[in-house]
Design a protein around this motif. Structure first.
Motif, PDB file in Angstrom:
ATOM      1  N   ARG A 209       1.206 -18.525 127.626  1.00 22.56           N
ATOM      2  CA  ARG A 209      -0.234 -18.753 127.806  1.00 22.56           C
ATOM      3  C   ARG A 209      -0.710 -18.217 129.155  1.00 22.56           C
ATOM      4  N   LYS A 210       0.102 -18.452 130.192  1.00 25.63           N
ATOM      5  CA  LYS A 210      -0.306 -17.994 131.527  1.00 25.63           C
ATOM      6  C   LYS A 210      -0.391 -16.474 131.600  1.00 25.63           C
ATOM      7  N   SER A 211       0.582 -15.802 130.998  1.00 24.04           N
ATOM      8  CA  SER A 211       0.612 -14.346 131.053  1.00 24.04           C
ATOM      9  C   SER A 211      -0.565 -13.759 130.267  1.00 24.04           C
ATOM     10  N   HIS A 212      -0.866 -14.408 129.149  1.00 27.64           N
ATOM     11  CA  HIS A 212      -1.986 -13.962 128.316  1.00 27.64           C
ATOM     12  C   HIS A 212      -3.306 -14.169 129.059  1.00 27.64           C
ATOM     13  N   LYS A 213      -3.424 -15.339 129.674  1.00 24.66           N
ATOM     14  CA  LYS A 213      -4.654 -15.680 130.384  1.00 24.66           C
ATOM     15  C   LYS A 213      -4.886 -14.731 131.568  1.00 24.66           C
ATOM     16  N   ALA A 214      -3.804 -14.332 132.216  1.00 25.49           N
ATOM     17  CA  ALA A 214      -3.912 -13.425 133.357  1.00 25.49           C
ATOM     18  C   ALA A 214      -4.196 -11.991 132.923  1.00 25.49           C
ATOM     19  N   GLY A 215      -4.174 -11.749 131.614  1.00 27.26           N
ATOM     20  CA  GLY A 215      -4.464 -10.413 131.114  1.00 27.26           C
ATOM     21  C   GLY A 215      -3.263  -9.482 131.123  1.00 27.26           C
ATOM     22  N   GLN A 291      20.832 -24.600 133.498  1.00 26.38           N
ATOM     23  CA  GLN A 291      20.058 -24.010 134.581  1.00 26.38           C
ATOM     24  C   GLN A 291      19.252 -22.845 134.047  1.00 26.38           C
ATOM     25  N   ILE A 292      18.036 -22.759 134.517  1.00 21.97           N
ATOM     26  CA  ILE A 292      17.199 -21.649 134.083  1.00 21.97           C
ATOM     27  C   ILE A 292      17.613 -20.384 134.841  1.00 21.97           C
ATOM     28  N   VAL A 293      17.703 -19.274 134.129  1.00 19.58           N
ATOM     29  CA  VAL A 293      18.129 -18.022 134.758  1.00 19.58           C
ATOM     30  C   VAL A 293      16.974 -17.026 134.822  1.00 19.58           C
ATOM     31  N   ALA A 294      16.154 -16.992 133.770  1.00 16.57           N
ATOM     32  CA  ALA A 294      15.020 -16.059 133.787  1.00 16.57           C
ATOM     33  C   ALA A 294      13.848 -16.634 132.994  1.00 16.57           C
ATOM     34  N   LEU A 295      12.673 -16.256 133.423  1.00 18.38           N
ATOM     35  CA  LEU A 295      11.439 -16.703 132.771  1.00 18.38           C
ATOM     36  C   LEU A 295      10.493 -15.519 132.771  1.00 18.38           C
ATOM     37  N   ALA A 296       9.969 -15.163 131.597  1.00 17.94           N
ATOM     38  CA  ALA A 296       9.081 -13.991 131.546  1.00 17.94           C
ATOM     39  C   ALA A 296       8.060 -14.127 130.430  1.00 17.94           C
ATOM     40  N   GLY A 297       6.831 -13.795 130.769  1.00 12.60           N
ATOM     41  CA  GLY A 297       5.795 -13.670 129.751  1.00 12.60           C
ATOM     42  C   GLY A 297       5.711 -12.221 129.317  1.00 12.60           C
ATOM     43  N   ASP A 298       5.058 -11.987 128.206  1.00 13.64           N
ATOM     44  CA  ASP A 298       4.823 -10.614 127.757  1.00 13.64           C
ATOM     45  C   ASP A 298       3.901  -9.919 128.757  1.00 13.64           C
ATOM     46  N   ALA A 299       4.158  -8.627 129.064  1.00 11.90           N
ATOM     47  CA  ALA A 299       3.322  -7.904 130.035  1.00 11.90           C
ATOM     48  C   ALA A 299       2.980  -6.509 129.537  1.00 11.90           C
ATOM     49  N   ARG A 300       2.814  -6.400 128.221  1.00 17.06           N
ATOM     50  CA  ARG A 300       2.622  -5.058 127.659  1.00 17.06           C
ATOM     51  C   ARG A 300       1.310  -4.402 128.072  1.00 17.06           C
ATOM     52  N   TRP A 301       0.360  -5.212 128.541  1.00 16.58           N
ATOM     53  CA  TRP A 301      -0.912  -4.623 128.963  1.00 16.58           C
ATOM     54  C   TRP A 301      -1.025  -4.534 130.483  1.00 16.58           C
ATOM     55  N   CYS A 302       0.041  -4.819 131.192  1.00 17.10           N
ATOM     56  CA  CYS A 302      -0.011  -4.793 132.649  1.00 17.10           C
ATOM     57  C   CYS A 302       0.022  -3.350 133.138  1.00 17.10           C
ATOM     58  N   ARG A 303      -0.955  -2.977 133.951  1.00 14.18           N
ATOM     59  CA  ARG A 303      -1.074  -1.593 134.447  1.00 14.18           C
ATOM     60  C   ARG A 303      -0.977  -0.603 133.290  1.00 14.18           C
ATOM     61  N   GLN A 304      -1.619  -0.937 132.237  1.00 13.39           N
ATOM     62  CA  GLN A 304      -1.529  -0.112 131.025  1.00 13.39           C
ATOM     63  C   GLN A 304      -2.908  -0.137 130.386  1.00 13.39           C
ATOM     64  N   GLU A 305      -3.443   1.046 130.161  1.00 14.35           N
ATOM     65  CA  GLU A 305      -4.763   1.118 129.541  1.00 14.35           C
ATOM     66  C   GLU A 305      -4.718   0.562 128.122  1.00 14.35           C
ATOM     67  N   ARG A 306      -5.763  -0.103 127.727  1.00 15.19           N
ATOM     68  CA  ARG A 306      -5.761  -0.684 126.389  1.00 15.19           C
ATOM     69  C   ARG A 306      -6.168   0.332 125.339  1.00 15.19           C
ATOM     70  N   THR A 307      -5.376   1.390 125.272  1.00 11.38           N
ATOM     71  CA  THR A 307      -5.584   2.344 124.188  1.00 11.38           C
ATOM     72  C   THR A 307      -4.482   2.092 123.178  1.00 11.38           C
ATOM     73  N   GLY A 308      -4.772   2.316 121.931  1.00 13.67           N
ATOM     74  CA  GLY A 308      -3.794   2.006 120.898  1.00 13.67           C
ATOM     75  C   GLY A 308      -3.644   0.504 120.811  1.00 13.67           C
ATOM     76  N   HIS A 309      -2.715   0.037 119.989  1.00 13.84           N
ATOM     77  CA  HIS A 309      -2.583  -1.415 119.910  1.00 13.84           C
ATOM     78  C   HIS A 309      -1.172  -1.906 120.155  1.00 13.84           C
TER      79      HIS A 309
END
Ligand SMILES: [Zn+2]
Length: 473
Positions: A209-215, A291-309
């Protein structure tokens, strides 16, 4: 938060306690089915058989080994290599005794002959095979090569083995599950993972949710954890491994095949972890820790133009999380981190932390920075990973995967058939129905040389994270 959950939270590492929400959504784990479990396991192939005086059996088998190695025997451990003429299925007895000049003699009285299964037809060259067998002293002119049908996969019960022995060739039931992980392994591991799975799934939802909200990306999240099994559980696991060894070691007459199974490998992998724990001097009364080792949200639109889907496929949540594990391992070896200012104009791997929660987890050291990439770690995801991520997860040697939302059109883990009616979005699928075909079930595929235990997490508490059914998570 219930008392039992509070107790579990208290055993978590400080980093996790710092970032988990106050309220944990509770869900239950449902083991994933394998492709073999969901499909008809009676898959038939053709195989060559020959017959030879009993004393020549080894020479015959050596000819086959010289042609195809030991592999084919390893792949058919459920079939006996040799059969007495009297033990052939009735239809083969009738057929073979009427073939060749000495057929009748072989099938009458005290025969000193054996029928020998040579291997699948499509793996052997007939010319080479007959030349090799003819060259054996004592076979020569009496060379016999027949073609029979064989079941490619192991039977799942003694009844089935008996039926196949009558129908095809002598078949052995080995009291394991040839179509998936050993049931006792699933059962035991499910209870271990169930203890805290809801915490990791809640965390995966939160980062999504956080990653989505941040765009940065789609509402998809991934959490990777390391579970440490205390040494008092080692013995239990060891017993399990021995049990598996026992059933695997059941002898098979005239059969030189390896009886190892993927199931046994599962147990041994667990055993290795448990021994590892012991080596670090933990005492028997110590509790299991995670123990938590890694945490990641999806970032497919980060520094990426929203062309295509599709966005940037390298920034899918699973890939980012795995890459963060890799960076921790490199860091632990005291090597310099990759240049933080890449010269590339476009940075494909968005594997630096973007959100503060990701950063906190990233900054913490890897709890046990040894072993291969994600060996024996656990991955928790909001959505079923796409085919690309599924293969990456497999290659990283992840031990277990749990996900919530199934992606019937694009996911790589589920084995269920991909229906044609799963999309419901006519505006996208104007060319006709999308989907269809068989699920890949990549969590457990014999031929991929690595298998994970996998579960779906079912909940009526956590808010659904809806995405386009065509999305590759
Ligand atoms: Zn993906």
């Amino acid at each position: 938060m219930g008392d039992s959950m509070k107790e579990v939270v208290e055993t978590l590492d400080p980093v996790t306690r710092h970032i988990i929400p106050d309220s944990i959504d509770i869900g239950t784990l449902v083991p994933l089915k394998t492709t073999l479990e969901l499909r008809d396991n009676l898959s038939i192939d053709y195989a060559y058989v020959t017959r030879a005086p009993t004393k020549l059996t080894n020479e015959v088998v050596n000819v086959v080994r010289g042609m195809v190695g030991d592999d084919q025997a390893k792949n058919l451990p459920h079939l006996r290599r040799c059969s007495k003429p009297a033990d052939l299925p009735p239809h083969l007895k009738n057929q073979f005794m009427n073939e060749g000049s000495n057929g009748r003699t072989i099938h009458t009285g005290k025969s000193q002959y054996l029928y020998i299964m040579l291997g699948p037809q499509d793996e052997m060259d007939y010319g080479e095979l007959s030349a090799g067998l003819s060259a054996i002293d004592g076979i020569g002119e009496d060379l016999f090569i027949g073609l029979i049908q064989i079941p490619l996969f192991a039977p799942t019960s003694q009844v089935q083995a008996n039926a196949w022995s009558q129908q095809f060739w002598q078949t052995v039931y080995r009291k394991n599950n040839p179509l998936g992980p050993h049931p006792s392994n699933i059962c035991r591991t499910t209870s271990v993972v169930s203890r805290d799975a809801s915490i990791w799934m809640t965390l995966a939802h939160q980062i999504a949710r956080k990653s989505h909200k941040a765009g940065y990306g789609e509402p998809v999240g991934a959490v990777i954890i390391k579970r440490t099994v205390p040494s008092n559980k080692t013995d239990m696991v060891k017993n399990e491994a021995n049990k598996a060894d026992d059933t695997g070691a059941e002898s098979t007459q005239g059969d030189t095949s390896d009886t190892g199974t993927a199931n046994l490998e599962d147990v041994k992998a667990e055993l290795a972890t448990a021994d590892d724990t012991k080596a670090k001097g933990q005492t028997a009364d110590e509790k299991e820790t995670t123990q938590i080792v890694a945490l990641a949200g999806d970032a497919r639109w980060c520094r990426q133009e929203r062309t295509g889907h599709t966005g940037n496929p390298m920034a899918h949540a699973a890939l980012r999380a795995i890459s963060m594990v890799a960076q921790k391992l490199v860091r632990a070896e005291n090597r310099e981190p990759a240049a933080s200012n890449p010269i590339l104009e476009f940075e494909a791997f968005q594997d630096q932390p973007l959100l503060s929660d990701e950063q906190v987890v990233f900054d913490a050291e890897h709890p046990s920075p040894d072993g291969y990439l994600c060996h024996d770690l656990e991955l928790y995801m909001t959505h079923e990973p796409c085919t690309m991520c599924s293969m990456a997860i497999l290659h990283s040697r992840m031990g277990r995967i749990v996900f919530r939302h199934r992606m019937p059109l694009t996911g790589g883990m589920s084995s269920e058939d991909r229906g044609y009616d799963l999309c419901g979005d006519d505006s996208i699928c104007e060319d006709g129905p999308c989907g269809g075909g068989k699920g890949l079930g990549l969590h457990w595929r014999k031929e991929l040389n690595w298998s994970m235990l996998g579960w779906e997490w079912e909940t009526d508490q956590a808010e659904r994270l809806s995405v386009n059914p065509h999305l590759h998570a």
